[in-house]
Scaffold this motif. Structure first.
Motif, mmCIF file in Angstrom:
data_model
loop_
_atom_site.group_PDB
_atom_site.id
_atom_site.type_symbol
_atom_site.label_atom_id
_atom_site.label_comp_id
_atom_site.label_asym_id
_atom_site.label_seq_id
_atom_site.Cartn_x
_atom_site.Cartn_y
_atom_site.Cartn_z
ATOM 1 N N ILE A 1 59.364 -7.553 20.610
ATOM 2 C CA ILE A 1 58.355 -8.055 19.675
ATOM 3 C C ILE A 1 57.821 -6.916 18.807
ATOM 4 C CG2 ILE A 1 56.001 -8.982 19.523
ATOM 5 C CD1 ILE A 1 56.767 -10.708 22.011
ATOM 6 N N ASN B 1 60.449 -5.943 16.270
ATOM 7 C CA ASN B 1 60.629 -6.963 15.236
ATOM 8 C C ASN B 1 59.540 -6.903 14.181
ATOM 9 O OD1 ASN B 1 63.040 -8.088 16.016
ATOM 10 N ND2 ASN B 1 62.110 -9.621 17.311
ATOM 11 N N ASN B 2 58.391 -6.336 14.522
ATOM 12 C CA ASN B 2 57.288 -6.225 13.571
ATOM 13 C C ASN B 2 57.285 -4.886 12.841
ATOM 14 O OD1 ASN B 2 56.235 -8.783 14.062
ATOM 15 N ND2 ASN B 2 55.136 -8.077 15.859
ATOM 16 N N LYS B 3 58.232 -4.026 13.129
ATOM 17 C CA LYS B 3 58.300 -2.712 12.491
ATOM 18 C C LYS B 3 59.384 -2.705 11.426
ATOM 19 C CE LYS B 3 58.050 0.996 14.930
ATOM 20 N NZ LYS B 3 58.404 2.030 15.885
ATOM 21 N N GLU B 4 59.203 -1.888 10.406
ATOM 22 C CA GLU B 4 60.218 -1.751 9.366
ATOM 23 C C GLU B 4 61.139 -0.567 9.648
ATOM 24 O OE1 GLU B 4 62.648 -2.463 6.330
ATOM 25 O OE2 GLU B 4 61.145 -3.837 7.105
#
Length: 97
Positions: free
Chosen positions: A18, A21-24
């Motif tokens: 999770i 998935n929220n990191k670039e």
């Protein structure tokens, strides 16, 4: 493996997934979880410049998630329906020339 330890490991894995998935920008470990590739394979891809990466200060590897997504979808195979549609468009375009 005892059930509680297995559950905790799975929860930790899901938490890391999770977060990544929220990191670039991803590290090697995060990319491993994001793609499912083994770390050794990621290093192999980097060594032969087959995958887009950054190496600031020549030490740690980082990967831009959007570039990885684009790279993963390269050389996409088209379905039979998509190929037929492209062929139809090509023929129609040639007739109109």
């Amino acid at each position: 493996m005892e059930p509680i330890k297995l559950i905790l490991e799975k929860l930790d894995y899901l938490e890391q997934l999770i977060i990544s998935n929220n990191k670039e920008i991803l590290s090697v470990e995060e990319l491993e979880k994001y793609t499912g590739f083994k770390k050794s394979y990621i290093y192999h891809l980097v060594h032969f410049s087959k995958i887009p990466y950054s190496k600031p200060n020549g030490k740690y590897l980082f990967f831009e998630k959007s570039e990885i997504d684009e790279w993963l979808l390269k050389n996409k195979s088209l379905s039979d329906d998509q190929l037929q549609e492209k062929a139809r468009e090509y023929v129609l375009k040639k007739r109109n020339i």
